[in-house]
Every structure is written in structure tokens, then in C-alpha cells.
Write an enzyme that holds these catalytic residues in place. Structure first.
Site, PDB file in Angstrom:
ATOM      1  N   ASP A 130       0.857  -1.178   0.000  1.00  0.00           N
ATOM      2  CA  ASP A 130       0.000   0.000   0.000  1.00  0.00           C
ATOM      3  C   ASP A 130       0.895   1.230   0.000  1.00  0.00           C
ATOM      4  O   ASP A 130       1.921   1.255   0.680  1.00  0.00           O
ATOM      5  CB  ASP A 130      -0.924   0.002   1.225  1.00  0.00           C
ATOM      6  CG  ASP A 130      -2.187   0.785   0.915  1.00  0.00           C
ATOM      7  OD1 ASP A 130      -2.940   0.340   0.024  1.00  0.00           O
ATOM      8  OD2 ASP A 130      -2.402   1.844   1.525  1.00  0.00           O
ATOM      9  N   HIS A 187      10.476   4.624  -3.151  1.00  0.00           N
ATOM     10  CA  HIS A 187       9.837   4.175  -1.910  1.00  0.00           C
ATOM     11  C   HIS A 187       9.561   2.670  -1.970  1.00  0.00           C
ATOM     12  O   HIS A 187       9.800   1.940  -1.032  1.00  0.00           O
ATOM     13  CB  HIS A 187       8.541   4.967  -1.683  1.00  0.00           C
ATOM     14  CG  HIS A 187       7.564   4.913  -2.833  1.00  0.00           C
ATOM     15  ND1 HIS A 187       7.901   5.289  -4.114  1.00  0.00           N
ATOM     16  CD2 HIS A 187       6.267   4.487  -2.901  1.00  0.00           C
ATOM     17  CE1 HIS A 187       6.843   5.115  -4.903  1.00  0.00           C
ATOM     18  NE2 HIS A 187       5.853   4.633  -4.204  1.00  0.00           N
ATOM     19  N   ARG A 188       9.103   2.219  -3.156  1.00  0.00           N
ATOM     20  CA  ARG A 188       8.756   0.793  -3.327  1.00  0.00           C
ATOM     21  C   ARG A 188       9.993  -0.081  -3.190  1.00  0.00           C
ATOM     22  O   ARG A 188       9.977  -1.096  -2.494  1.00  0.00           O
ATOM     23  CB  ARG A 188       8.123   0.603  -4.715  1.00  0.00           C
ATOM     24  CG  ARG A 188       7.850  -0.860  -5.111  1.00  0.00           C
ATOM     25  CD  ARG A 188       6.878  -0.939  -6.259  1.00  0.00           C
ATOM     26  NE  ARG A 188       5.681  -0.207  -5.917  1.00  0.00           N
ATOM     27  CZ  ARG A 188       5.408   1.030  -6.360  1.00  0.00           C
ATOM     28  NH1 ARG A 188       6.190   1.619  -7.222  1.00  0.00           N
ATOM     29  NH2 ARG A 188       4.334   1.654  -5.952  1.00  0.00           N
TER      30      ARG A 188
END
Ligand code: IMP
Length: 195
Positions: free
Chosen positions: A72, A174-175
Site C-alpha cells: 500500500d 519508496h517501493r
């Protein structure tokens, strides 16, 4: 061989993860095998992306009955008090990139950060990993790219996520930060020969 299923409705995320795994393979690092699956999952409403991710992981496991990871994300814009944050998906579908730019029109303060949370669940263990990349919102849409890629410029880059190659995005995103945390944990936890 044990596979971990990446449950998501977003194939772009899977492509980024696959590219990262292929790179690791070329570096001769031991690899986790990830398969894509897109079960229908109803997300809970929550102020916390960690809560959303962990709930999603449990629901995905209920559906697939295999070890699973879910992700998420949220784009948090400082000047908008963290909006769209946990509502990023809704904001993208409704106002889109142009709408975000309009909210910041004539605003010089455009700091933002992308957060990613991965949750793993195998029926027993729930484990969650986070990654963050700071940057700012561009003044116009710079395609290509999916989601907010065309308007997010990470720090120390002249280009938006969308304009960067997938390899470069994977070095700083970020991932990739959250996913690498998961990989490290998974390789330590499970016997390498069983991966
Ligand atoms: P979710 O995790 O799919 O709910 O992501 C929330 C929103 O952020 C969606 O609209 C995604 O398109 C967007 N998003 C998440 N990660 C990225 C990214 O790496 N690039 C661009 N948009 C992203």
C-alpha cells in the site's frame, strides 16, 4: 520451490519488483520467486497505510492460501497537510495529476514524500516493511509514467519518477526501499535452499 504471491491490482508495481529481482539475480544474489496474483480485495478505510496493508495481506492470504505480500502506498504533500496520503488512490482516480497541480497552483512550497508499505502473511506470521522517498511536486505534468509518476520529482534528480528509467526509479523509489527490506528479512527467515 516456494513462491511468494504479490497480490495487487496494479501490474506496474509488479513490473518494478520483477525488474529489481532480475537485477539482483544478475548480481548473483539469491532470489525469492514472486508470482503475480490479483484477487478481488476490499480495502478497509483507515488513517494508517500500515493497517490497510496488513488487513489486505490477511484478505489476500484467505483468497490465495499461499504466502503473500501486498503493498500500500501514499503520496503525502506537506503543503496540503499530508493529502492525499491514505486517499491517494481515490485522489488519483478523481482529480488526477492535474487536480493535484491545481491544488498547489502558485505555491512555491511543494515538498512531498512517497511512502510504501509491504506486508507479508503466510497464515501465521505477519511482517511489515516500509520505504520512503522525499521530493517535490513538479509544476507541470511530465509524462510518461503511471499514477503520480509524472508529477513527482525525487530529491537530487532533475527528472520525475515518470521520466526516469525503471532501473533508476528502482534505485531510489519508496517501493524498492520497502521491498528490499522484505527481501532481506525473507532470506534470513527462511532456509535459503527452500527459497
Ligand atoms: P495504492 O497503494 O495502489 O493504493 O497507491 C495509492 C496511489 O498512489 C495510487 O493512485 C497509485 O497510482 C499511486 N502510486 C503508488 N506508487 C506509485 C508510484 O511509484 N508512482 C506513481 N504513483 C504511485
Amino acid at each position: 520451490m516456494t513462491f511468494v504471491y504479490f497480490a495487487s491490482s496494479n501490474e506496474n508495481k509488479f513490473l518494478e519488483i520483477q525488474t529489481l529481482l532480475e537485477w539482483e539475480k544478475r548480481e548473483n544474489k539469491e532470489n525469492v520467486k514472486i508470482r503475480f496474483s490479483s484477487p478481488a480485495i476490499k480495502e478497509i478505510q483507515s488513517d494508517s497505510i500500515i493497517e490497510v496493508a496488513e488487513d489486505k495481506a490477511k484478505k489476500a492470504f484467505d483468497s490465495i492460501k499461499r504466502p503473500v505480500i501486498v503493498e500500500d502506498d501514499g503520496l503525502f504533500i506537506e503543503e496540503l497537510n499530508g493529502f492525499p496520503g491514505v486517499y491517494s488512490s481515490f485522489a488519483f482516480k478523481t482529480i488526477g495529476n492535474k487536480g493535484i497541480l491545481n491544488l498547489l497552483a502558485n505555491n512555491e512550497k511543494r515538498r512531498a514524500r512517497f511512502l510504501s508499505v509491504f506486508s507479508f502473511f503466510d497464515g501465521n506470521t505477519i511482517e511489515t516493511f516500509g520505504g520512503e522517498t522525499a521530493g517535490h511536486i513538479a509544476t507541470e505534468v511530465f509524462p510518461p509514467g503511471w499514477g503520480f509518476d509524472p508529477i513527482f520529482k525525487p530529491d537530487n534528480e532533475d527528472l520525475t519518477y515518470g521520466e526516469l528509467s525503471i532501473q533508476r526509479k528502482n534505485e531510489i523509489s519508496h517501493r524498492s526501499k520497502a521491498f528490499r527490506q522484505f527481501l532481506m528479512w525473507y532470506k534470513l527467515k527462511y532456509n535459503h535452499h527452500n527459497i
